[in-house]
Design a protein around this motif. Sequence first.
Motif, PDB file in Angstrom:
ATOM      1  N   ARG A   1      32.254  53.220  51.485  1.00 49.06           N
ATOM      2  CA  ARG A   1      33.275  52.692  52.397  1.00 49.06           C
ATOM      3  C   ARG A   1      33.190  51.174  52.514  1.00 49.06           C
ATOM      4  NH1 ARG A   1      31.553  54.751  57.541  1.00 49.06           N
ATOM      5  NH2 ARG A   1      29.525  54.667  56.509  1.00 49.06           N
ATOM      6  N   CYS A   2      32.393  50.532  51.664  1.00 50.27           N
ATOM      7  CA  CYS A   2      32.270  49.078  51.702  1.00 50.27           C
ATOM      8  C   CYS A   2      33.545  48.422  51.181  1.00 50.27           C
ATOM      9  CB  CYS A   2      31.067  48.624  50.878  1.00 50.27           C
ATOM     10  SG  CYS A   2      29.492  49.269  51.485  1.00 50.27           S
ATOM     11  N   VAL A   3      33.684  47.140  51.506  1.00 48.20           N
ATOM     12  CA  VAL A   3      34.926  46.420  51.201  1.00 48.20           C
ATOM     13  C   VAL A   3      34.599  45.104  50.503  1.00 48.20           C
ATOM     14  CG1 VAL A   3      36.936  45.274  52.230  1.00 48.20           C
ATOM     15  CG2 VAL A   3      36.152  47.469  53.137  1.00 48.20           C
ATOM     16  N   LEU A   4      35.486  44.693  49.611  1.00 47.31           N
ATOM     17  CA  LEU A   4      35.350  43.423  48.903  1.00 47.31           C
ATOM     18  C   LEU A   4      36.235  42.379  49.579  1.00 47.31           C
ATOM     19  CD1 LEU A   4      33.719  42.650  46.350  1.00 47.31           C
ATOM     20  CD2 LEU A   4      35.839  42.857  45.054  1.00 47.31           C
TER      21      LEU A   4
ATOM     22  N   LEU B   1      41.015  51.368  43.895  1.00 46.11           N
ATOM     23  CA  LEU B   1      41.500  50.255  44.717  1.00 46.11           C
ATOM     24  C   LEU B   1      40.481  49.124  44.774  1.00 46.11           C
ATOM     25  CD1 LEU B   1      43.226  52.160  47.658  1.00 46.11           C
ATOM     26  CD2 LEU B   1      44.275  51.095  45.662  1.00 46.11           C
ATOM     27  N   SER B   2      39.199  49.466  44.789  1.00 47.52           N
ATOM     28  CA  SER B   2      38.169  48.433  44.810  1.00 47.52           C
ATOM     29  C   SER B   2      38.121  47.685  43.481  1.00 47.52           C
ATOM     30  CB  SER B   2      36.809  49.066  45.106  1.00 47.52           C
ATOM     31  OG  SER B   2      35.825  48.070  45.299  1.00 47.52           O
ATOM     32  N   LYS B   3      38.247  48.419  42.381  1.00 47.91           N
ATOM     33  CA  LYS B   3      38.291  47.763  41.072  1.00 47.91           C
ATOM     34  C   LYS B   3      39.537  46.896  40.948  1.00 47.91           C
ATOM     35  CE  LYS B   3      38.583  48.625  36.094  1.00 47.91           C
ATOM     36  NZ  LYS B   3      37.878  47.358  35.806  1.00 47.91           N
ATOM     37  N   ALA B   4      40.655  47.390  41.455  1.00 49.20           N
ATOM     38  CA  ALA B   4      41.902  46.609  41.412  1.00 49.20           C
ATOM     39  C   ALA B   4      41.731  45.292  42.158  1.00 49.20           C
ATOM     40  CB  ALA B   4      43.046  47.420  42.011  1.00 49.20           C
ATOM     41  N   THR B   5      41.070  45.338  43.338  1.00 54.49           N
ATOM     42  CA  THR B   5      40.825  44.120  44.109  1.00 54.49           C
ATOM     43  C   THR B   5      39.931  43.166  43.334  1.00 54.49           C
ATOM     44  OG1 THR B   5      41.034  45.347  46.187  1.00 54.49           O
ATOM     45  CG2 THR B   5      39.906  43.223  46.279  1.00 54.49           C
ATOM     46  N   ASN B   6      38.872  43.683  42.738  1.00 52.09           N
ATOM     47  CA  ASN B   6      37.956  42.853  41.954  1.00 52.09           C
ATOM     48  C   ASN B   6      38.672  42.197  40.768  1.00 52.09           C
ATOM     49  OD1 ASN B   6      35.025  42.128  41.237  1.00 52.09           O
ATOM     50  ND2 ASN B   6      35.723  43.122  39.366  1.00 52.09           N
ATOM     51  N   ASP B   7      39.495  42.966  40.052  1.00 53.83           N
ATOM     52  CA  ASP B   7      40.223  42.432  38.895  1.00 53.83           C
ATOM     53  C   ASP B   7      41.299  41.444  39.327  1.00 53.83           C
ATOM     54  OD1 ASP B   7      38.620  44.036  37.360  1.00 53.83           O
ATOM     55  OD2 ASP B   7      40.126  45.596  37.050  1.00 53.83           O
TER      56      ASP B   7
ATOM     57  N   ALA C   1      27.630  40.244  39.387  1.00 53.13           N
ATOM     58  CA  ALA C   1      27.306  41.467  40.119  1.00 53.13           C
ATOM     59  C   ALA C   1      26.582  41.101  41.410  1.00 53.13           C
ATOM     60  CB  ALA C   1      26.436  42.374  39.265  1.00 53.13           C
ATOM     61  N   PHE C   2      26.642  42.007  42.378  1.00 55.33           N
ATOM     62  CA  PHE C   2      25.939  41.819  43.643  1.00 55.33           C
ATOM     63  C   PHE C   2      24.472  42.231  43.462  1.00 55.33           C
ATOM     64  CE2 PHE C   2      30.350  41.925  45.016  1.00 55.33           C
ATOM     65  CZ  PHE C   2      30.367  40.914  45.981  1.00 55.33           C
ATOM     66  N   PRO C   3      23.630  41.987  44.488  1.00 53.45           N
ATOM     67  CA  PRO C   3      22.184  42.269  44.341  1.00 53.45           C
ATOM     68  C   PRO C   3      21.847  43.667  43.856  1.00 53.45           C
ATOM     69  CG  PRO C   3      22.562  40.961  46.299  1.00 53.45           C
ATOM     70  CD  PRO C   3      23.919  41.285  45.744  1.00 53.45           C
ATOM     71  N   ASN C   4      22.643  44.694  44.209  1.00 57.83           N
ATOM     72  CA  ASN C   4      22.302  46.053  43.774  1.00 57.83           C
ATOM     73  C   ASN C   4      22.815  46.371  42.377  1.00 57.83           C
ATOM     74  OD1 ASN C   4      25.090  46.386  44.297  1.00 57.83           O
ATOM     75  ND2 ASN C   4      24.776  48.548  44.784  1.00 57.83           N
ATOM     76  N   GLY C   5      23.472  45.413  41.719  1.00 58.15           N
ATOM     77  CA  GLY C   5      23.946  45.614  40.345  1.00 58.15           C
ATOM     78  C   GLY C   5      25.399  46.004  40.231  1.00 58.15           C
ATOM     79  N   GLU C   6      26.040  46.365  41.335  1.00 59.54           N
ATOM     80  CA  GLU C   6      27.458  46.717  41.298  1.00 59.54           C
ATOM     81  C   GLU C   6      28.312  45.446  41.408  1.00 59.54           C
ATOM     82  OE1 GLU C   6      28.638  50.756  43.215  1.00 59.54           O
ATOM     83  OE2 GLU C   6      27.040  49.942  44.479  1.00 59.54           O
ATOM     84  N   HIS C   7      29.471  45.469  40.743  1.00 58.59           N
ATOM     85  CA  HIS C   7      30.398  44.338  40.819  1.00 58.59           C
ATOM     86  C   HIS C   7      31.374  44.479  41.979  1.00 58.59           C
ATOM     87  CE1 HIS C   7      28.895  43.979  36.685  1.00 58.59           C
ATOM     88  NE2 HIS C   7      29.268  42.710  36.732  1.00 58.59           N
ATOM     89  N   TYR C   8      31.543  45.695  42.461  1.00 62.68           N
ATOM     90  CA  TYR C   8      32.457  45.952  43.574  1.00 62.68           C
ATOM     91  C   TYR C   8      32.083  47.296  44.196  1.00 62.68           C
ATOM     92  CZ  TYR C   8      34.603  48.355  39.588  1.00 62.68           C
ATOM     93  OH  TYR C   8      34.811  49.116  38.467  1.00 62.68           O
ATOM     94  N   PRO C   9      32.460  47.518  45.449  1.00 64.09           N
ATOM     95  CA  PRO C   9      32.148  48.788  46.107  1.00 64.09           C
ATOM     96  C   PRO C   9      32.717  49.976  45.342  1.00 64.09           C
ATOM     97  CG  PRO C   9      32.838  47.162  47.720  1.00 64.09           C
ATOM     98  CD  PRO C   9      33.084  46.553  46.370  1.00 64.09           C
TER      99      PRO C   9
ATOM    100  N   LEU D   1      42.305  46.476  30.852  1.00 65.61           N
ATOM    101  CA  LEU D   1      42.207  47.004  32.212  1.00 65.61           C
ATOM    102  C   LEU D   1      42.770  48.418  32.285  1.00 65.61           C
ATOM    103  CD1 LEU D   1      43.307  43.835  34.241  1.00 65.61           C
ATOM    104  CD2 LEU D   1      40.990  44.633  33.775  1.00 65.61           C
ATOM    105  N   LEU D   2      43.890  48.615  31.600  1.00 66.60           N
ATOM    106  CA  LEU D   2      44.521  49.930  31.623  1.00 66.60           C
ATOM    107  C   LEU D   2      43.614  50.985  30.983  1.00 66.60           C
ATOM    108  CD1 LEU D   2      47.219  51.185  32.510  1.00 66.60           C
ATOM    109  CD2 LEU D   2      48.028  50.889  30.174  1.00 66.60           C
ATOM    110  N   THR D   3      42.962  50.618  29.896  1.00 69.08           N
ATOM    111  CA  THR D   3      42.063  51.551  29.222  1.00 69.08           C
ATOM    112  C   THR D   3      40.888  51.931  30.118  1.00 69.08           C
ATOM    113  OG1 THR D   3      42.661  50.646  27.059  1.00 69.08           O
ATOM    114  CG2 THR D   3      40.596  51.870  27.195  1.00 69.08           C
ATOM    115  N   ALA D   4      40.412  50.973  30.918  1.00 69.43           N
ATOM    116  CA  ALA D   4      39.297  51.251  31.825  1.00 69.43           C
ATOM    117  C   ALA D   4      39.694  52.282  32.877  1.00 69.43           C
ATOM    118  CB  ALA D   4      38.841  49.964  32.497  1.00 69.43           C
TER     119      ALA D   4
END
Length: 663
Positions: free
Chosen positions: A656-659, A596-602, A640-648, A528-531
Motif C-alpha cells: 500500500r506504499c506510494v511513490l 499503477l505504481s509502475k505507471a507512476t514510476n515510468d 532503486a530504493f534501499p530495499n532494492g525495489e524501484h517502486y512500491p 514499456l508495453l511489453t513489460a
Amino acid sequence: MPQLFKSLFKTKSIASPIVTFSSGFENATDIHNLNSYKDSLYLYIGVSMIAKRVSGIPLELYKIKNKKGDVAEVFEHPLLSLLAKPNALQTPREFMELSATHYILAGEVFWLLDRNGASINAMSILRPDYVQVVLSQDRKTVVGYEYTNGTIYRFKPEDIIHISNIDPSNPLRGVGVVQPATSRILTEIEATKYQASFFKNQGRPDFAVFADQDVSEEGAADFRARWKRIFGRNQGGNVAIFGSQVKSVQELNKTPKEMDFIATQKFLRQDILSALHIPEEMVASEGSNRATSKEAYKMYLQEAVIPVLEALVDGMNAKLVPQVDQAVFIHFDDPTPVDRDLLLKETTELKKNGIITANEARSMYNYDAMEGADTLSAVPAQPAQTDPALQDQAKNYIRKRPILALKLQAIEDVVAALQATEPKRQMNSIFPNQKAKDAYAKAVNDNIDRKAEKVKDTLDDFHAGMLKRILATDLDVHSFMDVQTEKKAAKDLFTPIMVKLYKEGGQSALDALFKKASADHFFVDQVLLTAIEGRVNFFTNSIIDTTFEVLKSKIVDGIKEGHSIEKIGQSLRDYFDDMSVKRARTIAQTETNFVLSKATNDAYAQSSVVTGKEWLTVGDDKVRPEHEDNNGAIVSKGEAFPNGEHYPAEASVNCRCVLLPTV
C-alpha cells in the motif's frame, strides 16, 4: 462507391454558403491525367515504381521533449494507430501507394478525415478529379470542398487534408507530372496503336512469292498451308523447295522510315521517365552495368521517390499531426543505400576515438558480439544525444506551432521556478509537510481500491466462466480443464484492461505535477508495453496453474472417497466461492497496485520536471519492515530504493506504499 465512403460523406456535409468555385478545368485535366496512367506503358511503369517504393518506407513518430529540439521516438500513439489502419477498405501500404499515385499523376491528394468528437478515426482518399475547392464570396478564403460523384457532397475545410504540388498558375490546385509530358504520352499511345495495327494487321507482307503463271485462290491457300506447316513455329531453319511454278521468293524489308518510327519509342520512353525523374537504367537494361545500375538506383530514390514521400509527410506534419498532438512529428529515414566503404571508414574512426565499442561497431554490420569487446578504447563516450537533423526538424516544428512553443516554455518556467526555491538541492518534495503527503497517499490508495474492485469483478466473471466450462465436462482428472486454452483466454481478457490502467495511471501522474501549466504526454513505447504484457502473462499463468492443481487434487480426492459427480462438482463450486472472497481480492489489489505504481514510476522517468522520487508508507503496523526502511527515502528517477525495489509493489504482494515526485 463503397458504402463506407458514402457514410463518411453524408456525415461530413456542410451547409452550402454563397460562394464561388474553382474552375472545372482542373477537374477535366485530372481526369485526363489519371486515365493516362492506364494508357501509357512507361507512365504506368514509372509511377508504379515510385508509388510502391514510397509506400514501403516506414514512417516514424517522434515526441519533442524541449525547446532545444531533443526528441524521443514514440511507438504507441493515436497517429500511429491511424497510419496503421487508415480505413476499413485499405491497408497502410495501399493507402500510401494510392496517395503517391494521385500526387504524381494529378499533382494533388485529398484525404477525408472521419471524426468521432475530437479524435480522428479514419482517413479516406478522394479522387482529385471529383473534388472542387469552395471559396468565399471574395475568393480569399477556402470555406469547404465539394465532392461530386453523381451526388454532390460538401465538407468543412478542417475535414480535408489537401496536399499539392504547387501550380503557379492556380495556387488552389496542384500540377502533376502528366500535364507537362502530355505530348510525349499521347505520342507513345498513338505509336503503340500504330505498331499494333502495323504488325498484327499486316500493313504489308513480310515475303512476296513470284510465279510464272497466275495462281488460283485454292492454290495460294494450299501453298500458305504447306509453308506454315513446314516453316512455322521453330522450324525456320528447314530448306525451302518449291515447284516449277515458283519463280522467286523475296523478303520485304522494313523501310528506313518505318525503322525510324520504331526507334522513336526509345526517345519517348526517355522523355516520360525523365519527367518522372527515373533514370532510364532502372527500366531498360541495354548499356547498363553494375556500377551504373547502382548509381541509377541511388538517383531514383533521391530524385523520384524521396521528394514524393517528403511532400506527403510534410503535408501530414503541417495539416494532420497538429489536429491530434502538437508535440509530435512524423519522420522517415533516408532509404538511400549507405556507401559501405565510407561507413567502414567512419566506424573505424568512431572506434579509434573511443566513441563506440568494438561490439557496437560490429552490430552496424550485423556481426555477432564478441566477449570482452564492450569497453571503450579511449575517452568515455558521452550520453546519447538527439540526431542533429532530427533536432533541427523538431526546432522547425516548434517555430511553426505556437501552442507547442508556449507549452514547452511553460514547462521550462515551472522547472526554473521550482529549482529556484531551493537552488542547493536537486530533489525536493513537492509536498510542504507530512500531512499533505499522507493526504496524497490516501487519495492514491483510494483510487487503487476503486480500480482493483473492477479488476476483481472481471476476475470473478472469468472464474465463473471457467467453472461453467469445467462442470460441462465429465470431471475426468486428465481432461477436466484445457490449461493452455484457459491461459490464452485469461491473457486476452486481462491484457487490454491492465494496459488501459497503465496508460491512465501514467497520464494521471503527470497531470498531478501541474496546476496552471499543461501536463506532459505519457507515451507508452513498445518496451514499456511489453513489460506490462509480460506481467499480465505471469499473473494469469500463475492463476491458472494454481487453480488447476487445486481442482485436480479435489477431483482426485473426491474419486478416492467415492463421491458422486454432483458432490465433486459442489466442492469445486465451494472453492471458487471461497477464492472470490479471499484470493481474488488479493490478486486484484496486488496487480492493480503494481500496474499503477509502475505507471507512476515510468511517467516520472519521462517528465521534464521530475528529478527524483520519494517512497511513502501509510504509517500503520501493517507496513513491512523493509518498506519502513524506504519511508522518506529520496532517490534519482532511475535508481532503486534501499530495499532494492524501484517502486512500491514491484516485488511485494498487497503493498500500500506510494511513490511521490521530487523536483
